[in-house]
Design an enzyme around this catalytic site. Structure first.
Site, PDB file in Angstrom:
ATOM      1  N   LYS A 149     -13.171  58.747 -12.503  1.00  0.00           N
ATOM      2  CA  LYS A 149     -11.945  59.541 -12.386  1.00  0.00           C
ATOM      3  C   LYS A 149     -12.263  61.014 -12.612  1.00  0.00           C
ATOM      4  CE  LYS A 149      -8.910  60.974 -15.166  1.00  0.00           C
ATOM      5  NZ  LYS A 149      -8.739  62.320 -14.546  1.00  0.00           N
ATOM      6  N   GLY A 198     -15.305  65.500 -21.918  1.00  0.00           N
ATOM      7  CA  GLY A 198     -14.070  66.276 -22.006  1.00  0.00           C
ATOM      8  C   GLY A 198     -13.908  66.810 -23.418  1.00  0.00           C
ATOM      9  N   SER A 199     -12.690  67.112 -23.779  1.00  0.00           N
ATOM     10  CA  SER A 199     -12.462  67.754 -25.074  1.00  0.00           C
ATOM     11  C   SER A 199     -12.568  66.739 -26.217  1.00  0.00           C
ATOM     12  CB  SER A 199     -11.080  68.400 -25.083  1.00  0.00           C
ATOM     13  OG  SER A 199     -10.101  67.405 -24.933  1.00  0.00           O
ATOM     14  N   THR A 200     -12.825  67.251 -27.398  1.00  0.00           N
ATOM     15  CA  THR A 200     -12.931  66.395 -28.587  1.00  0.00           C
ATOM     16  C   THR A 200     -11.598  65.697 -28.849  1.00  0.00           C
ATOM     17  OG1 THR A 200     -14.670  67.756 -29.506  1.00  0.00           O
ATOM     18  CG2 THR A 200     -13.385  66.457 -31.080  1.00  0.00           C
ATOM     19  N   GLU A 201     -10.512  66.419 -28.615  1.00  0.00           N
ATOM     20  CA  GLU A 201      -9.187  65.833 -28.855  1.00  0.00           C
ATOM     21  C   GLU A 201      -8.981  64.606 -27.948  1.00  0.00           C
ATOM     22  OE1 GLU A 201      -6.067  68.401 -27.691  1.00  0.00           O
ATOM     23  OE2 GLU A 201      -4.584  67.413 -28.956  1.00  0.00           O
ATOM     24  N   GLY A 243     -11.313  62.913 -26.492  1.00  0.00           N
ATOM     25  CA  GLY A 243     -12.322  61.917 -26.881  1.00  0.00           C
ATOM     26  C   GLY A 243     -11.793  60.990 -27.968  1.00  0.00           C
ATOM     27  N   GLU A 290     -19.052  62.697 -24.517  1.00  0.00           N
ATOM     28  CA  GLU A 290     -19.648  64.044 -24.460  1.00  0.00           C
ATOM     29  C   GLU A 290     -18.500  65.028 -24.624  1.00  0.00           C
ATOM     30  OE1 GLU A 290     -22.718  64.742 -24.411  1.00  0.00           O
ATOM     31  OE2 GLU A 290     -23.733  62.978 -23.619  1.00  0.00           O
ATOM     32  N   CYS A 331     -19.420  73.483 -22.020  1.00  0.00           N
ATOM     33  CA  CYS A 331     -19.365  72.849 -23.340  1.00  0.00           C
ATOM     34  C   CYS A 331     -20.412  73.454 -24.261  1.00  0.00           C
ATOM     35  CB  CYS A 331     -19.590  71.359 -23.204  1.00  0.00           C
ATOM     36  SG  CYS A 331     -21.041  70.956 -22.230  1.00  0.00           S
ATOM     37  N   GLU A 345     -12.814  76.086 -29.897  1.00  0.00           N
ATOM     38  CA  GLU A 345     -13.426  76.249 -28.577  1.00  0.00           C
ATOM     39  C   GLU A 345     -12.469  77.032 -27.676  1.00  0.00           C
ATOM     40  OE1 GLU A 345     -13.943  72.615 -26.267  1.00  0.00           O
ATOM     41  OE2 GLU A 345     -15.930  73.300 -25.661  1.00  0.00           O
TER      42      GLU A 345
HETATM   43  P1  NAD Z   1      -9.903  67.132 -21.175  1.00  0.00           P
HETATM   44  O1  NAD Z   1     -10.312  66.307 -22.342  1.00  0.00           O
HETATM   45  O2  NAD Z   1      -8.533  67.686 -21.146  1.00  0.00           O
HETATM   46  O3  NAD Z   1     -10.072  66.318 -19.806  1.00  0.00           O
HETATM   47  C1  NAD Z   1     -11.289  65.741 -19.429  1.00  0.00           C
HETATM   48  C2  NAD Z   1     -11.027  64.570 -18.498  1.00  0.00           C
HETATM   49  O4  NAD Z   1     -10.320  63.570 -19.225  1.00  0.00           O
HETATM   50  C3  NAD Z   1     -10.158  64.904 -17.277  1.00  0.00           C
HETATM   51  O5  NAD Z   1     -10.599  64.146 -16.165  1.00  0.00           O
HETATM   52  C4  NAD Z   1      -8.774  64.444 -17.714  1.00  0.00           C
HETATM   53  O6  NAD Z   1      -7.935  64.124 -16.621  1.00  0.00           O
HETATM   54  C5  NAD Z   1      -9.131  63.215 -18.533  1.00  0.00           C
HETATM   55  N1  NAD Z   1      -8.131  62.823 -19.539  1.00  0.00           N
HETATM   56  C6  NAD Z   1      -7.283  63.619 -20.235  1.00  0.00           C
HETATM   57  N2  NAD Z   1      -6.515  62.875 -21.057  1.00  0.00           N
HETATM   58  C7  NAD Z   1      -6.888  61.577 -20.900  1.00  0.00           C
HETATM   59  C8  NAD Z   1      -6.474  60.339 -21.467  1.00  0.00           C
HETATM   60  N3  NAD Z   1      -5.500  60.268 -22.380  1.00  0.00           N
HETATM   61  N4  NAD Z   1      -7.088  59.195 -21.070  1.00  0.00           N
HETATM   62  C9  NAD Z   1      -8.075  59.246 -20.150  1.00  0.00           C
HETATM   63  N5  NAD Z   1      -8.509  60.388 -19.557  1.00  0.00           N
HETATM   64  C10 NAD Z   1      -7.929  61.545 -19.937  1.00  0.00           C
HETATM   65  O7  NAD Z   1     -10.995  68.276 -21.079  1.00  0.00           O
HETATM   66  P2  NAD Z   1     -11.038  69.501 -20.063  1.00  0.00           P
HETATM   67  O8  NAD Z   1     -10.218  70.605 -20.625  1.00  0.00           O
HETATM   68  O9  NAD Z   1     -10.763  69.039 -18.682  1.00  0.00           O
HETATM   69  O10 NAD Z   1     -12.596  69.871 -20.126  1.00  0.00           O
HETATM   70  C11 NAD Z   1     -13.112  70.786 -20.989  1.00  0.00           C
HETATM   71  C12 NAD Z   1     -13.673  70.083 -22.214  1.00  0.00           C
HETATM   72  O11 NAD Z   1     -14.780  69.266 -21.830  1.00  0.00           O
HETATM   73  C13 NAD Z   1     -14.222  71.077 -23.206  1.00  0.00           C
HETATM   74  O12 NAD Z   1     -13.869  70.679 -24.503  1.00  0.00           O
HETATM   75  C14 NAD Z   1     -15.731  70.966 -22.996  1.00  0.00           C
HETATM   76  O13 NAD Z   1     -16.500  71.357 -24.106  1.00  0.00           O
HETATM   77  C15 NAD Z   1     -15.891  69.514 -22.670  1.00  0.00           C
HETATM   78  N6  NAD Z   1     -17.166  69.274 -21.975  1.00  0.00           N
HETATM   79  C16 NAD Z   1     -18.173  68.617 -22.636  1.00  0.00           C
HETATM   80  C17 NAD Z   1     -19.404  68.414 -22.014  1.00  0.00           C
HETATM   81  C18 NAD Z   1     -20.539  67.720 -22.724  1.00  0.00           C
HETATM   82  O14 NAD Z   1     -21.480  67.312 -22.051  1.00  0.00           O
HETATM   83  N7  NAD Z   1     -20.491  67.572 -24.030  1.00  0.00           N
HETATM   84  C19 NAD Z   1     -19.586  68.874 -20.708  1.00  0.00           C
HETATM   85  C20 NAD Z   1     -18.544  69.522 -20.055  1.00  0.00           C
HETATM   86  C21 NAD Z   1     -17.318  69.707 -20.705  1.00  0.00           C
END
Ligand code: NAD
Length: 490
Positions: free
Chosen positions: A178, A231-234, A236, A253, A287, A384
């Site tokens: 996704k 994605g974000s820690t929140e 995650g 991640e 990230c 962040e």
């Molecule tokens: P996000 O957590 O808002 O979204 C990431 C993904 O998760 C998107 O596809 C989103 O649609 C999906 N998502 C959101 N809520 C969900 C839920 N309840 N259930 C399932 N999927 C859900 O993050 P973002 O703002 O899109 O991305 C930026 C974040 O990603 C930053 O915190 C960045 O540090 C992190 N990031 C980490 C790495 C790494 O390798 N550690 C790499 C790139 C980005």
């Protein structure tokens, strides 16, 4: 020829583009211009069901019996197809994300190498055997985990798709991926290319959709064995909760607030341009962006001034211009969020040495910004920001540098600039982060494990370790004795 971005995109399920069951489509906007980009189908629950069923079917069909040598050939084939279609893929990505096309080309090259790296690792998928004692022998089998749900963010949609797909496919899993609903185009094109080079239907499925609906449904799906999330820690944390019933294997991640430590004995000619790159690449939406600069006191004033003068020379603008070094942010709402952080920093006492003015207009641009005299307890030094904003904080000695570096909830990456190699290696042990760069700013290479300590997540990508995370280990025990095994003596 019409550029591919002007196409309409369906979902990619069971080897083909397909209509969403509920008929939902969405118009994508180009962040750098505010203009329309493409119309894309959005997946609902019924589409996720269909994709998971196709992925399960692929495991039961020819894909489940595909030998490692054939999987390796397919991965190389996909890498070749990406190279052959690099112009289209790069333009799609640059327009969708607003990212400078020069950066996108580098990410595409890394994505291609990532498929080749995992294609070359297939010989390493092997169990082991040893006698336990007496007539008992044990050996282990390595089997694919099964159907994997993968969720990627908007900041590196193409590269993250390759980071996720390559090890899963090498291990023999099938995937339902996704993408973020704002940036699904490169993942959809990669899936089309995968089908063209011969990956069987159902092995790669792409279901764009919103996180709290489509993403959440995928994570909770009873027939998905594992979730790999970036994605974000929140989010995650929410994924962990959702993946607990029924229990699924997880890779997370997550976010970062990575430090860049500059000691007075470092070579400024290397440290300055590298440190500029380490925060402003991808407009700071990385990230592992080194968003906290910690500078040894004797160097502090000179460093801040030369750093700001260097960052001022960055070419910010049209992502499709090959000279552009920094493109736009992902959206105007994200731009406003970044600016709110800068304002919060100003109110807490940070000095704005460069940038910091909110741009108006349809393009989501924000200037490279330097916040100096930042106390590491301020919000701008702890949270962040995910934009082109760096904080600069002085330190007195090595001990204080390590303390400040570690005094955040994240632990993804750290860079150390010093003329003393022993100090570099000493700090590599003391800083709590998944990757440490000593006198070099890069963070991610195929073959080098990448991932977080602390709230930056767990599991690793890009390395041999990752392959292991997509495999189950099955232990087989048997008796080599010709007599039946009869421990009760019956
Ligand atoms: P996000 O957590 O808002 O979204 C990431 C993904 O998760 C998107 O596809 C989103 O649609 C999906 N998502 C959101 N809520 C969900 C839920 N309840 N259930 C399932 N999927 C859900 O993050 P973002 O703002 O899109 O991305 C930026 C974040 O990603 C930053 O915190 C960045 O540090 C992190 N990031 C980490 C790495 C790494 O390798 N550690 C790499 C790139 C980005």
């Amino acid at each position: 020829m019409a550029v591919a971005a002007e196409r309409e995109y369906g979902l990619f399920i069971n080897g083909e583009l397909t209509e969403p069951a509920a008929g939902e489509t969405r118009e994508l906007t180009e962040p750098a211009t505010g203009e329309q980009l493409a119309r894309v189908a959005m997946a609902g629950d019924a589409d996720v069901d269909r994709a998971v069923e196709a992925a399960r079917g692929a495991l039961a069909g020819p894909w489940g019996k595909t030998p490692p040598s054939e999987r390796s050939r397919l991965l190389h084939g996909l890498a070749d197809a990406m190279v052959a279609n690099r112009k289209e893929l790069a333009e799609l990505e640059a327009r969708s994300v607003g990212k400078a096309i020069s950066s996108v080309k580098a990410e595409l090259a890394q994505g291609v190498e990532n498929f080749r790296f995992y294609a070359s690792t297939l010989g390493s998928i092997a169990g082991r055997s040893n006698p336990i004692g007496g007539s008992l022998l044990f050996y282990s089998l390595k089997e694919p985990v099964g159907v994997v749900g993968q969720i990627v963010p908007w900041n590196y949609p193409l590269m993250m798709t390759t980071w996720k797909l390559a090890p899963a496919l090498a291990a023999g899993c099938s995937v339902v991926l996704k993408p973020d609903p704002a940036t699904p185009l490169s993942a959809l094109r990669i899936a089309e290319l995968a089908a063209e080079v011969g990956f069987p239907p159902g092995v790669v499925n792409i279901v764009p959709g919103d996180g709290p609906t489509t993403g959440s449904y995928l994570v909770r799906h009873a027939d998905v064995d594992k979730i790999a999330f970036t994605g974000s820690t929140e989010t995650g944390g929410e994924i962990m909760r959702l993946a607990s019933s029924p229990i699924k294997r997880l890779i997370l991640e997550l976010g970062g607030k990575s430090p860049n430590l500059v000691f007075a004995d470092s070579n400024m000619a290397d440290a300055i341009p590298s440190s500029v790159w380490a925060i402003y690449y991808a407009a700071g939406q990385s990230c592992e962006a080194r968003s906290r600069m910690l500078v040894e006191r004797p160097l502090y004033d000179e460093f801040v001034s030369v750093f700001a003068d260097t960052a001022r020379r960055l070419k910010v603008g049209d992502p499709l211009d090959p000279e552009t070094q920094v493109g736009s942010l992902i959206s105007t709402s994200h731009r406003d969020r970044v600016h709110a952080y800068v304002e919060a920093g100003r109110e807490e006492g940070a000095e704005i040495v460069l940038g910091g003015e909110s741009a108006d207009g349809k393009g989501a641009f924000y200037p490279p910004t330097v916040l100096a005299n930042v106390n590491h307890g301020m919000r701008v030094a702890q949270e962040e920001i995910f934009g082109p904003v760096v904080t600069v904080t002085p330190f007195e000695d090595e001990k204080e540098a390590v303390r400040i570096a570690n005094d955040v909830k994240y632990g993804l990456m750290a860079t150390v600039w010093t003329g003393d190699p022993a100090r570099g290696h000493r700090l590599a042990r003391q800083i709590k982060a998944g990757t440490i760069g000593i006198n070099m700013p890069y963070s991610a290479f195929p073959g080098v494990p990448f991932g977080g300590y602390k709230q930056s997540g767990f599991g690793r990508e890009l390395g041999l370790e990752t392959l292991e995370l997509y495999l189950e280990t099955k232990s087989v025990l048997f008796s080599t004795s010709p007599r039946p095994f009869n421990p009760f003596g019956l």
